[in-house]
Design a protein around this motif. Sequence first.
Motif, mmCIF file in Angstrom:
data_model
loop_
_atom_site.group_PDB
_atom_site.id
_atom_site.type_symbol
_atom_site.label_atom_id
_atom_site.label_comp_id
_atom_site.label_asym_id
_atom_site.label_seq_id
_atom_site.Cartn_x
_atom_site.Cartn_y
_atom_site.Cartn_z
ATOM 1 N N ALA A 81 0.827 -1.200 0.000
ATOM 2 C CA ALA A 81 0.000 0.000 0.000
ATOM 3 C C ALA A 81 0.867 1.258 0.000
ATOM 4 C CB ALA A 81 -0.936 -0.005 1.210
ATOM 5 N N VAL A 82 1.929 1.249 0.793
ATOM 6 C CA VAL A 82 2.849 2.390 0.829
ATOM 7 C C VAL A 82 3.498 2.579 -0.542
ATOM 8 C CG1 VAL A 82 4.996 3.274 1.820
ATOM 9 C CG2 VAL A 82 3.289 2.190 3.305
ATOM 10 N N ALA A 83 3.910 1.469 -1.140
ATOM 11 C CA ALA A 83 4.537 1.534 -2.462
ATOM 12 C C ALA A 83 3.570 2.075 -3.514
ATOM 13 C CB ALA A 83 5.045 0.150 -2.873
ATOM 14 N N ASP A 84 2.276 1.842 -3.324
ATOM 15 C CA ASP A 84 1.258 2.318 -4.256
ATOM 16 C C ASP A 84 0.860 3.772 -4.013
ATOM 17 O OD1 ASP A 84 1.170 -0.060 -5.612
ATOM 18 O OD2 ASP A 84 -0.667 -0.796 -4.666
ATOM 19 N N GLY A 85 1.464 4.388 -2.994
ATOM 20 C CA GLY A 85 1.218 5.813 -2.772
ATOM 21 C C GLY A 85 0.331 6.171 -1.605
ATOM 22 N N TRP A 86 -0.134 5.182 -0.853
ATOM 23 C CA TRP A 86 -0.950 5.479 0.322
ATOM 24 C C TRP A 86 -0.018 5.911 1.462
ATOM 25 C CZ3 TRP A 86 -5.899 5.696 -0.990
ATOM 26 C CH2 TRP A 86 -6.321 4.953 -2.092
ATOM 27 N N VAL A 87 -0.384 6.967 2.164
ATOM 28 C CA VAL A 87 0.507 7.598 3.143
ATOM 29 C C VAL A 87 0.082 7.246 4.565
ATOM 30 C CG1 VAL A 87 1.447 9.788 3.987
ATOM 31 C CG2 VAL A 87 0.882 9.517 1.548
#
Length: 348
Positions: free
Chosen positions: A70-76
Amino acid sequence: MAKLNFGGVEENVVTREEFPLAKAVATLKEETIAVIGYGVQGPGQALNLKDNGFNVIVGQRKNSKTWDKAVADGWVPGETLFEVEEAAKRGTIVQYLLSDAGQIAQWETVKNQLNPGDALYFSHGFGITYKDQTGIVPPKDVDVILVAPKGSGTSLRRLFVEGKGLNSSYAIFQDATGKAYDRVVALGIGVGSGYLFETDFQKEVYSDLTGERGILMGALAGVFEAQYEVLRKNGHSPSEAFNETVEELTQSLMPLVAENGMDWMYANCSTTAQRGALDWRHKFREATLPVFDDLYDSVKTGEEARVTIKANEKEDYRVKLEEELKELRESELWQTGAQVRKLRPENN
């Protein structure tokens, strides 16, 4: 909602023309959509909704591979990515997209964060339909809705990026607010559906489990193996057996079926192929119909749910699963497939 005729049967469907994206965004402009789970369906639905302009957050267990994805997909973290409980608390629409086993395990946590007027969203009717086994019984004061894309989350995202859509079913199990229809259709359009067709939670799970165990995965894999084995034991090379069993089907014939139907595909094959296919299709139908009847009965009685839940409860389930997948992956059939795929023109 429009009524379309499919083979003489009228169905309720919703298209993008009837319910455009702008209307969907406006419908949910005051809502916070909390996507719980970032495994199979979560990434595709969450990213599509975000790219379409909806207010989306993700709930996932911290320090896990899916959290990192999720972090890699841009979720912060702390802004659009939270632990499951916190995301459910913040959401007015909770998209419950954990695995069936995960939904059972996390249900009390999520249920305790639902407020009157919230919406609880599923992409599978399993938890609700088999509530006697799952324990998932929603509060009476929330909407309970479903959008089930007819394909994997990976396909949903890929088609969205290509500007296409994946057809989905929709259902309303509980309309506590009077807004359930607008909510479910807006979400269906938002996640990237080509069109939406009406069902209910029970029919969704019955058809889904039958399809997965049948023609979509189980039956397809079994028939592949049977034909490949017959060709190999009669002296055909691995390459020839694989190409005649899998490659020609997936790369040549199925695209023709998708384009205009089975009859059109037949019409675009040799007369020898046509005659044989038309004759042998009846034998295959009669041979497999009893198996499909048994399969549907197993789904309808809840036996398939029982087996699934029991298997997932075992501590070594993931280990055993990997062993089964490894056996499949390392079979001559699929080892040959790996080599054939490398030889496709686009890979050279």
